[in-house]
Design a protein around this motif. Structure first.
Motif, PDB file in Angstrom:
ATOM      1  N   UNK A 101      26.474  -4.251  55.113  1.00  0.00           N
ATOM      2  CA  UNK A 101      25.037  -3.984  55.260  1.00  0.00           C
ATOM      3  C   UNK A 101      24.317  -5.126  55.971  1.00  0.00           C
ATOM      4  N   UNK A 102      24.740  -6.358  55.707  1.00  0.00           N
ATOM      5  CA  UNK A 102      24.052  -7.516  56.280  1.00  0.00           C
ATOM      6  C   UNK A 102      24.140  -7.528  57.805  1.00  0.00           C
ATOM      7  N   UNK A 103      25.310  -7.198  58.330  1.00  0.00           N
ATOM      8  CA  UNK A 103      25.502  -7.189  59.775  1.00  0.00           C
ATOM      9  C   UNK A 103      24.587  -6.161  60.440  1.00  0.00           C
ATOM     10  N   UNK A 104      24.431  -5.015  59.794  1.00  0.00           N
ATOM     11  CA  UNK A 104      23.565  -3.962  60.332  1.00  0.00           C
ATOM     12  C   UNK A 104      22.098  -4.331  60.143  1.00  0.00           C
ATOM     13  N   UNK A 224      15.660   3.123  59.573  1.00  0.00           N
ATOM     14  CA  UNK A 224      15.978   4.489  60.019  1.00  0.00           C
ATOM     15  C   UNK A 224      15.240   4.821  61.313  1.00  0.00           C
ATOM     16  N   UNK A 225      13.952   4.511  61.352  1.00  0.00           N
ATOM     17  CA  UNK A 225      13.121   4.881  62.500  1.00  0.00           C
ATOM     18  C   UNK A 225      13.388   4.014  63.727  1.00  0.00           C
ATOM     19  N   UNK A 226      13.630   2.730  63.518  1.00  0.00           N
ATOM     20  CA  UNK A 226      13.684   1.788  64.638  1.00  0.00           C
ATOM     21  C   UNK A 226      15.090   1.364  65.053  1.00  0.00           C
ATOM     22  N   UNK A 227      16.088   1.662  64.222  1.00  0.00           N
ATOM     23  CA  UNK A 227      17.459   1.279  64.561  1.00  0.00           C
ATOM     24  C   UNK A 227      18.394   2.485  64.544  1.00  0.00           C
ATOM     25  N   UNK A 228      18.477   3.180  63.429  1.00  0.00           N
ATOM     26  CA  UNK A 228      19.482   4.240  63.295  1.00  0.00           C
ATOM     27  C   UNK A 228      19.202   5.445  64.192  1.00  0.00           C
ATOM     28  N   UNK A 266      18.244  -4.504  46.672  1.00  0.00           N
ATOM     29  CA  UNK A 266      18.599  -5.433  47.750  1.00  0.00           C
ATOM     30  C   UNK A 266      19.338  -4.680  48.858  1.00  0.00           C
ATOM     31  N   UNK A 267      18.632  -3.799  49.529  1.00  0.00           N
ATOM     32  CA  UNK A 267      19.246  -2.923  50.520  1.00  0.00           C
ATOM     33  C   UNK A 267      19.813  -3.689  51.708  1.00  0.00           C
ATOM     34  N   UNK A 268      19.096  -4.666  52.196  1.00  0.00           N
ATOM     35  CA  UNK A 268      19.556  -5.418  53.368  1.00  0.00           C
ATOM     36  C   UNK A 268      20.864  -6.134  53.097  1.00  0.00           C
ATOM     37  N   UNK A 269      21.071  -6.547  51.868  1.00  0.00           N
ATOM     38  CA  UNK A 269      22.271  -7.304  51.514  1.00  0.00           C
ATOM     39  C   UNK A 269      23.459  -6.421  51.198  1.00  0.00           C
ATOM     40  N   UNK A 270      23.219  -5.232  50.578  1.00  0.00           N
ATOM     41  CA  UNK A 270      24.367  -4.499  50.036  1.00  0.00           C
ATOM     42  C   UNK A 270      24.201  -2.992  49.962  1.00  0.00           C
ATOM     43  N   UNK A 271      23.112  -2.413  50.464  1.00  0.00           N
ATOM     44  CA  UNK A 271      22.804  -1.025  50.140  1.00  0.00           C
ATOM     45  C   UNK A 271      23.038   0.024  51.197  1.00  0.00           C
ATOM     46  N   UNK A 323      26.567 -11.549  61.958  1.00  0.00           N
ATOM     47  CA  UNK A 323      28.004 -11.412  62.196  1.00  0.00           C
ATOM     48  C   UNK A 323      28.738 -12.634  61.642  1.00  0.00           C
ATOM     49  N   UNK A 324      29.839 -12.373  60.932  1.00  0.00           N
ATOM     50  CA  UNK A 324      30.648 -13.474  60.424  1.00  0.00           C
ATOM     51  C   UNK A 324      31.885 -13.663  61.289  1.00  0.00           C
ATOM     52  N   UNK A 325      32.317 -14.905  61.394  1.00  0.00           N
ATOM     53  CA  UNK A 325      33.573 -15.230  62.054  1.00  0.00           C
ATOM     54  C   UNK A 325      34.629 -15.364  60.959  1.00  0.00           C
ATOM     55  N   UNK A 326      35.610 -14.481  60.988  1.00  0.00           N
ATOM     56  CA  UNK A 326      36.598 -14.422  59.913  1.00  0.00           C
ATOM     57  C   UNK A 326      37.948 -14.910  60.412  1.00  0.00           C
TER      58      UNK A 326
END
Length: 384
Positions: A101-104, A224-228, A266-271, A323-326
């Motif tokens: 969710x965080x990346x999105x 939803x309106x501005x990205x999805x 906490x939608x931005x983090x995990x939802x 974005x994470x570098x893994x």
């Protein structure tokens, strides 16, 4: 002899069903309009590994998308969305993706900078009205959006457990104050901003509040309106809508028992909820940030900025903006993984080869499924 033959036939028939679900019905077309080549050794290897891993780890199902040359080459859908009803996983099955969710979320938050509602490097504290960062021995004015998105803002709260679906959610302000955490952990500064990398789901909850303060809209509605919608991600949402619940996989715990879906303040983090095709399309755009494809959601230059590491970083972690570098198997893709109770997901992208893999599971042990699949993918990338 007859009994053994019958048993073999049953096993063969079941295996054929699983294969047809993943290899025939769920293959998407490439940008050239040609179906994926079923003789692809990677396709067959991932199919074998996924069947074995789901069976051995109490994970009912998995959806997989492989990206080659910047486009989805093929998908596989293996196993069940619901064990009791025998409902199969399909490309339209909804999964929760945990911390992916965080990346999105970062796309919507980065969009604020393009709308000049905030800059990456100005203090966020003056914009917060509904809730304020607690007074600290550390410098609150150094908490910026760039540092929040890269986990370098010095903020607390690693992650969230969510609540069972049907439970009334607490407010963002209550979450930031620690009321959604069993241990009462609130979001606060625990180190000097800009001095170390420290993973913070709490930082993304603070960013969620920042977006709502600056846009005067609810986070889920704004996304939803501005990205999805502009990106054509029509089966993706930060809320569990009735339509999405009808298409959702059932979540299963580590013992393979069904559990209620988790919901998050906490939608931005995990939802986030999404499908394999929607998330794979998001990965396509991340790998090839073509300005025409981005549909004015983000400038391609800003997306490229998001995919560059932000200092400081260490052996503990390394992030861009969302974005994470893994580093698994001595290989460093960018993307994100996500784990919530009953769900597991991974998005891995190798920008130099325009390759990627997206893996969604409906089980708590899903990391034991996506990791061997990831290993198979990495072996192919290294060879190529």
């Amino acid at each position: 002899m007859i009994k053994n033959s019958i048993q073999w036939l049953v096993v063969f028939s079941f295996s054929l069903f699983l294969f047809s679900c993943s290899a025939t019905k769920q293959v998407v077309e490439t940008n050239t309009g040609k179906a994926a080549d079923k003789s692809d050794s990677l396709y067959m290897e991932i199919h074998r590994v996924a069947l074995e891993a789901t069976k051995n780890n109490n994970v009912p199902g998995v959806a997989i998308a492989v990206i080659q040359n910047g486009k989805v080459a093929w998908t596989q859908c293996i196993g069940l969305a619901n064990v009791e009803s025998k409902k199969p996983i399909t490309t339209e099955t909804i999964f929760n993706v945990g911390s992916v969710s965080k990346m999105v979320s970062a796309w919507g938050l980065m969009q604020l900078t393009e709308k000049r509602l905030v800059t990456l490097d100005e203090p966020v504290a003056p914009f917060l009205v509904r809730w304020k960062l607690p007074v600290s021995q550390y410098d609150i004015s150094k908490v910026t959006l760039r540092r929040i998105l890269s986990h370098t803002a010095g903020l607390s709260v690693h992650g969230y457990g969510g609540s069972e679906q049907g439970t009334p959610l607490l407010s963002l302000e209550e979450s930031l104050s620690g009321k959604t955490k069993r241990n009462g952990e609130s979001v606060r500064l625990i180190s000097e901003p800009g001095t170390k990398w420290e993973y913070s789901g709490g930082g993304y909850t603070l960013a969620q509040l920042l977006l709502e303060e600056r846009t005067k809209e609810k986070f889920a509605d704004y996304m939803k309106k501005n990205v999805f919608e502009p990106l054509g991600l029509n089966h993706t949402h930060y809320k569990w809508t009735e339509e999405m619940m009808a298409s959702s996989a059932t979540a299963y715990d580590s013992s393979g028992k069904p559990i209620k879906n988790r919901i998050f303040t906490e939608q931005a983090a995990a939802g986030l909820q999404t499908t394999i095709l929607d998330l794979a399309h998001f990965a396509e755009l991340s790998i090839t940030p073509d300005s025409r494809s981005l549909n004015k959601v983000l400038k391609s230059t800003n997306l490229q900025l998001m995919e560059k590491p932000v200092l400081p970083f260490s052996d503990q972690g390394k992030s861009g903006l969302g974005y994470r570098f893994m580093n698994y198997e001595g290989f460093e893709p960018i993307g994100h993984t996500g784990e919530n109770e009953g769900w597991s997901a991974g998005v891995f992208m190798h920008l130099p080869t325009k390759s990627g893999i997206v893996i969604l599971c409906n089980g708590s042990n899903g990391d034991r499924v996506w990791y061997p699949i990831y290993q198979s993918w990495v072996k192919r990338i290294k060879v190529d």
